[in-house]
Motif scaffolding. Structure first.
Motif, short mmCIF file in Angstrom:
data_model
loop_
_atom_site.label_atom_id
_atom_site.label_comp_id
_atom_site.label_asym_id
_atom_site.label_seq_id
_atom_site.Cartn_x
_atom_site.Cartn_y
_atom_site.Cartn_z
N MET A 198 0.82 -1.20 0.00
CA MET A 198 0.00 0.00 0.00
C MET A 198 0.87 1.27 0.00
SD MET A 198 -3.12 -1.01 -0.24
CE MET A 198 -2.43 -2.30 -1.29
N GLU A 202 0.86 4.22 -2.80
CA GLU A 202 0.76 5.64 -2.44
C GLU A 202 1.86 6.44 -3.12
OE1 GLU A 202 -0.27 7.63 1.71
OE2 GLU A 202 1.84 7.03 1.65
N LEU A 212 -6.46 3.54 0.95
CA LEU A 212 -6.37 2.30 0.17
C LEU A 212 -6.69 1.08 1.03
CD1 LEU A 212 -3.08 3.10 -1.80
CD2 LEU A 212 -5.39 3.01 -2.75
#
Length: 260
Positions: A198, A202, A212
């Motif tokens: 994640m 980003e 997310l």
């Protein structure tokens, strides 16, 4: 004590699903070996008093698997192998380097192959010494069942694990080799690996990591991501005698994701 008297090996066992599985196996009476790439000193701190026997090893290196097999052989037989070690590869296919592609295949796919290859004899002996065959559990993913944006490398590696599982399951069953092989397909799980993925998304402009993560939970029918212990419990079932008639199976533990 569902694994009383059995010996298990869990790769990638210091964190996430691997660590939860190792701890769960020990609770059920197993003698547990774990591998990871951390130094023994770092591993000791992470294990925090757990009695798992640690072996530093890179699962993608065949010479290191020869050493792992020798260490376990000195301790006796092997009844369960959990191929959990893995990495991700997040990003669009056109932005994925060949080095990153080969890295994920070497760890996620080659690692499982080498583990089964070098632990085969130990697992076969373990299966002969007990009433129920030895068990190999390959940790695949929902990404081995369905596609997802910006994860082509991970999708491919986990799909390969699914079919490697089926091929070896049939090979062993038809040759009367006492080893069962099944794959487990977790959904999104709160692990360091998911967190790192994640963070990379980003960085690539896909949104904030917290948003997310929330999105993954919201998109799952059960409305949340899983905890590692929830996957470990399913792996425990596949390792135990309760799953004696299962080989070549895919066990989905995904909060309903692939049922949509």
């Amino acid at each position: 004590m569902r694994l009383q008297g059995k010996t298990a090996l869990v790769t990638g066992g210091l964190r996430g699903i691997g660590r939860a599985t190792a701890d769960r196996f020990a609770e059920e009476g197993a003698k547990v070996f774990i591998t990871d790439i951390d130094t023994p000193e770092s591993a000791k701190a992470l294990l925090d008093g757990q009695t798992h026997q640690y072996i530093q090893a890179n699962v993608a290196e065949e010479a290191e698997w020869e050493s792992v097999a020798e260490i376990i052989s000195a301790a006796g037989v092997l009844n369960c192998l959990v191929n959990n070690a893995g990495v991700d590869c997040v990003g669009p296919v056109q932005g994925t380097s060949l080095a990153d592609w080969r890295r994920i295949m070497s760890i996620n796919v080659d690692g499982a192959f080498l583990a089964v290859k070098h632990c085969h004899d130990l697992l076969s002996k373990g299966g002969q010494d007990t009433k129920v065959e030895s068990s190999v559990i390959n940790v695949s993913s929902i990404m081995g069942k369905v596609g997802y944006t910006d994860t082509s490398g991970y999708n491919t590696s986990k799909g390969a694990i699914k079919l490697f599982t089926k091929a070896t399951a049939i090979e062993f069953a038809t040759k009367k080799t006492p080893i069962r092989v099944n794959s487990i397909h977790p959904g999104f799980v709160s692990t360091p690996l998911l967190n790192a993925g994640m963070e990379r998304l980003e960085e690539n402009g896909a949104g904030f990591k917290s948003d997310l993560m929330q999105m993954l939970g919201d998109m799952t029918p059960m409305g949340r991501v899983a905890e590692p212990a929830e996957i470990a419990n399913a792996i425990l079932f596949l390792a135990s005698d309760e799953s004696a008639y299962m080989t070549g199976s895919e066990v989905m533990v995904d909060g309903g994701w692939t049922a949509q």
